[in-house]
Design an enzyme around this catalytic site. Structure first.
Site, PDB file in Angstrom:
ATOM      1  N   TYR A  56       0.856  -1.191   0.000  1.00 15.24           N
ATOM      2  CA  TYR A  56       0.000   0.000   0.000  1.00 15.24           C
ATOM      3  C   TYR A  56       0.883   1.229   0.000  1.00 15.24           C
ATOM      4  O   TYR A  56       1.878   1.286   0.733  1.00 15.24           O
ATOM      5  CB  TYR A  56      -0.926   0.013   1.228  1.00 15.24           C
ATOM      6  CG  TYR A  56      -2.325  -0.423   0.881  1.00 15.24           C
ATOM      7  CD1 TYR A  56      -3.052   0.245  -0.116  1.00 15.24           C
ATOM      8  CD2 TYR A  56      -2.929  -1.491   1.533  1.00 15.24           C
ATOM      9  CE1 TYR A  56      -4.330  -0.150  -0.448  1.00 15.24           C
ATOM     10  CE2 TYR A  56      -4.206  -1.896   1.201  1.00 15.24           C
ATOM     11  CZ  TYR A  56      -4.905  -1.222   0.210  1.00 15.24           C
ATOM     12  OH  TYR A  56      -6.167  -1.621  -0.125  1.00 15.24           O
ATOM     13  N   GLU A  58      -0.462   4.864  -0.540  1.00 18.61           N
ATOM     14  CA  GLU A  58      -1.222   6.093  -0.786  1.00 18.61           C
ATOM     15  C   GLU A  58      -0.300   7.305  -0.705  1.00 18.61           C
ATOM     16  O   GLU A  58       0.531   7.413   0.197  1.00 18.61           O
ATOM     17  CB  GLU A  58      -2.346   6.252   0.244  1.00 18.61           C
ATOM     18  CG  GLU A  58      -3.596   5.484  -0.094  1.00 18.61           C
ATOM     19  CD  GLU A  58      -3.617   4.101   0.517  1.00 18.61           C
ATOM     20  OE1 GLU A  58      -2.528   3.531   0.758  1.00 18.61           O
ATOM     21  OE2 GLU A  58      -4.732   3.593   0.738  1.00 18.61           O
ATOM     22  N   ASP A 205      -6.820  12.966 -25.321  1.00 16.94           N
ATOM     23  CA  ASP A 205      -6.826  11.563 -24.885  1.00 16.94           C
ATOM     24  C   ASP A 205      -6.225  10.745 -26.027  1.00 16.94           C
ATOM     25  O   ASP A 205      -6.880  10.494 -27.041  1.00 16.94           O
ATOM     26  CB  ASP A 205      -8.261  11.130 -24.586  1.00 16.94           C
ATOM     27  CG  ASP A 205      -8.359   9.644 -24.230  1.00 16.94           C
ATOM     28  OD1 ASP A 205      -7.350   8.917 -24.359  1.00 16.94           O
ATOM     29  OD2 ASP A 205      -9.455   9.206 -23.834  1.00 16.94           O
ATOM     30  N   THR A 231      -3.987   5.432 -21.974  1.00 16.77           N
ATOM     31  CA  THR A 231      -3.875   4.127 -21.338  1.00 16.77           C
ATOM     32  C   THR A 231      -2.498   3.577 -21.707  1.00 16.77           C
ATOM     33  O   THR A 231      -1.807   4.134 -22.565  1.00 16.77           O
ATOM     34  CB  THR A 231      -4.971   3.159 -21.834  1.00 16.77           C
ATOM     35  OG1 THR A 231      -4.987   3.194 -23.262  1.00 16.77           O
ATOM     36  CG2 THR A 231      -6.330   3.541 -21.303  1.00 16.77           C
ATOM     37  N   LYS A 234      -2.619  -0.366 -24.923  1.00 12.95           N
ATOM     38  CA  LYS A 234      -3.063  -0.529 -26.316  1.00 12.95           C
ATOM     39  C   LYS A 234      -1.821  -0.685 -27.201  1.00 12.95           C
ATOM     40  O   LYS A 234      -1.091  -1.655 -27.047  1.00 12.95           O
ATOM     41  CB  LYS A 234      -3.984   0.626 -26.704  1.00 12.95           C
ATOM     42  CG  LYS A 234      -5.266   0.623 -25.860  1.00 12.95           C
ATOM     43  CD  LYS A 234      -6.267   1.629 -26.317  1.00 12.95           C
ATOM     44  CE  LYS A 234      -7.578   1.493 -25.576  1.00 12.95           C
ATOM     45  NZ  LYS A 234      -7.658   2.287 -24.342  1.00 12.95           N
ATOM     46  N   ARG A 240      -2.572  -3.009 -18.032  1.00 12.87           N
ATOM     47  CA  ARG A 240      -3.784  -2.193 -17.977  1.00 12.87           C
ATOM     48  C   ARG A 240      -3.539  -1.071 -16.981  1.00 12.87           C
ATOM     49  O   ARG A 240      -3.463  -1.302 -15.781  1.00 12.87           O
ATOM     50  CB  ARG A 240      -4.973  -3.038 -17.512  1.00 12.87           C
ATOM     51  CG  ARG A 240      -5.296  -4.200 -18.407  1.00 12.87           C
ATOM     52  CD  ARG A 240      -5.718  -3.745 -19.777  1.00 12.87           C
ATOM     53  NE  ARG A 240      -7.088  -3.369 -19.811  1.00 12.87           N
ATOM     54  CZ  ARG A 240      -8.066  -4.083 -20.397  1.00 12.87           C
ATOM     55  NH1 ARG A 240      -7.771  -5.213 -20.999  1.00 12.87           N
ATOM     56  NH2 ARG A 240      -9.301  -3.671 -20.378  1.00 12.87           N
TER      57      ARG A 240
HETATM   58  N1  DSN Z   1     -12.524  -0.069 -24.634  1.00 12.56           N
HETATM   59  C1  DSN Z   1     -11.575   0.776 -25.295  1.00 12.56           C
HETATM   60  C2  DSN Z   1     -11.686   0.679 -26.774  1.00 12.56           C
HETATM   61  O1  DSN Z   1     -12.043  -0.391 -27.224  1.00 12.56           O
HETATM   62  O2  DSN Z   1     -11.418   1.612 -27.498  1.00 12.56           O
HETATM   63  C3  DSN Z   1     -11.647   2.180 -24.850  1.00 12.56           C
HETATM   64  O3  DSN Z   1     -11.936   2.262 -23.515  1.00 12.56           O
END
Ligand code: DSN
Length: 424
Positions: A56, A58, A205, A231, A234, A240
């Site tokens: 932990y 924080e 984003d 994120t 990807k 994640r």
């Molecule tokens: N679920 C993602 C996508 O497929 O683009 C975005 O959050």
């Protein structure tokens, strides 16, 4: 080499081990064309499963609410520095690596920069925006008043004059640029100029395209944005998670106070979250270390080459693509000329062993039964597919969706093809 499950897990919990075994098999035997997915490396998975999950912590490096965080401070600082390096940023950019994923990262930015009820402007879901860009079912549309811009219904492209017209009329406090289903480059410079004109923050984003930006294959938002979110799983191929980059001195909205990075940090913790997932932070540090290498640039280039090649052969097979093709890692099939909807096509493809999600295309009313299928090449590129393999994929699409061949029969060919390309 196929992922294996330890004897220890099989003995301790056969039910869970069995489901995991089935998922390993499913991933091995299917072609993953979901534009937002990828295959995390064994190193990323080792870090996510490491003892850092026990801790932990924080707070932020050097100011934690729990003791014993010397190593967590080191890994979080390394992740922040490597994230900056991957995008060639200097210390003017503050980095927060603690958001659990992309949606909470975006909500944290909005909570840090706006009061509930203030106005947010983002791309409509049906035009390729994300739920958290102001859709009414998301906290972004529930907590804030949201107005949407879309794409030109004929061309499928963002009409920047229209974005400016809406921004001038609505005077939002914050404008989001970014996409989840838009197959063309985003003009961040234009978004930055529009935000500046109306005194709004510009939040980019880049979750889908971060890897392309880091590799210099898509224009960067950093010169034109106050905040950039992404994120990490990807095209970046990490765990994640999510990262928020904040320009210490906001460029479009100085009148609202300079230190927006503190406000966003406080919105992440303690505003929205408790302890960060330090195991994920370690995997983020590893990921940005890889992203800065020539090998990663080569991978990102291949993602683009595969997408271009796939778009081309799909068109040759008779498919219609929204915007007529792609300039990034994804494409949108318009199924209307085939008399199919996205739901039906998604099911037929799944029976063939091809995993691709239904998606709204410009003009669609229902996201549950949209008229499109979204395809992306990050995962198949990691798996080892190259442009020479794309005609084969397009043929499978054509035989099942245009020719009406039996999906299971075609699927046997897909499965056989994939045995030569193991997942890791
Ligand atoms: N679920 C993602 C996508 O497929 O683009 C975005 O959050």
């Amino acid at each position: 080499m196929r992922e294996s499950i330890s004897k220890r897990l099989k003995k301790a919990d056969p039910a869970v081990a069995n489901i995991l075994a089935q998922e390993i098999l499913r991933q091995e035997e299917t072609l993953d064309l979901i534009a937002s997915e990828n295959i995390a490396s064994p190193e990323v998975r080792e870090l996510v499963g490491s003892v850092l999950a026990n801790k932990y912590s924080e707070g932020y490096p050097g100011r934690r609410y729990y003791p014993g965080n010397v190593n967590v401070d080191a890994i979080e600082t390394l992740a922040q520095n490597r994230a900056r390096k991957a995008f060639h940023l200097n210390q003017a950019w503050h980095v927060n690596v603690q958001s659990y994923s992309g949606s909470p990262a975006n909500i944290a930015v909005f909570l840090g920069l706006m009061k509930p009820g203030e106005k947010l402007m983002g791309m409509a879901l049906a035009s390729g925006g994300h739920l958290t860009h102001g859709h009414k079912v998301s906290a972004s549309g529930i907590l804030f008043r949201s107005v949407a811009y879309g794409v030109d219904q004929k061309t499928g492209l963002i009409d920047y004059n229209e974005v400016e017209r809406i921004a001038q009329k609505e005077k939002p406090r914050l404008i989001v640029s970014g996409l989840t289903a838009y197959p063309r480059a985003i003009d961040f410079k234009k978004f930055g100029a529009i935000a500046k004109k109306v005194g709004a923050y510009h939040v980019a984003d880049i979750s889908h395209i971060a890897g392309l930006i880091a590799a210099g294959l898509h224009p960067s938002p950093f010169p034109y944005a106050d905040v950039v979110t992404t994120t990490t799983h990807k095209i970046l191929r990490g765990p994640r998670g999510a990262v928020i980059f904040t320009k210490q001195q906001a460029i479009s909205n100085k009148r609202h106070g300079a230190n927006i990075s503190d406000k966003i940090d406080r919105a992440v913790f303690p505003g929205l979250q408790g302890g960060p997932h330090d195991n994920v932070t370690a995997a983020i540090a590893y990921t940005f270390g890889r992203v800065a290498t020539p090998a990663y640039k080569k991978y990102a280039r291949l993602v683009l080459e595969n997408a271009k090649a796939l778009a081309q052969v799909l068109i040759e097979e008779g498919f219609t693509l929204v915007t007529g093709g792609t300039a990034n890692h994804m494409m949108l099939l318009d199924l209307r000329p085939l008399g199919l909807n996205g739901f039906e096509a998604e099911k037929l493809l799944e029976r063939t062993g091809i995993i691709a999600n239904r998606n709204s295309i410009p003009g669609d009313a229902s996201p549950f039964r949209p008229s499109g299928i979204r395809l992306g090449t990050p995962a198949i590129t990691t798996r080892g597919l190259r442009p020479r393999h794309m005609p084969q994929i397009a043929q499978w699409f054509s035989r099942v969706l245009i020719g009406g061949e039996n999906p299971e029969k075609v699927g046997r060919e897909v499965k056989k093809f994939l045995t030569k390309l193991p997942v890791n």
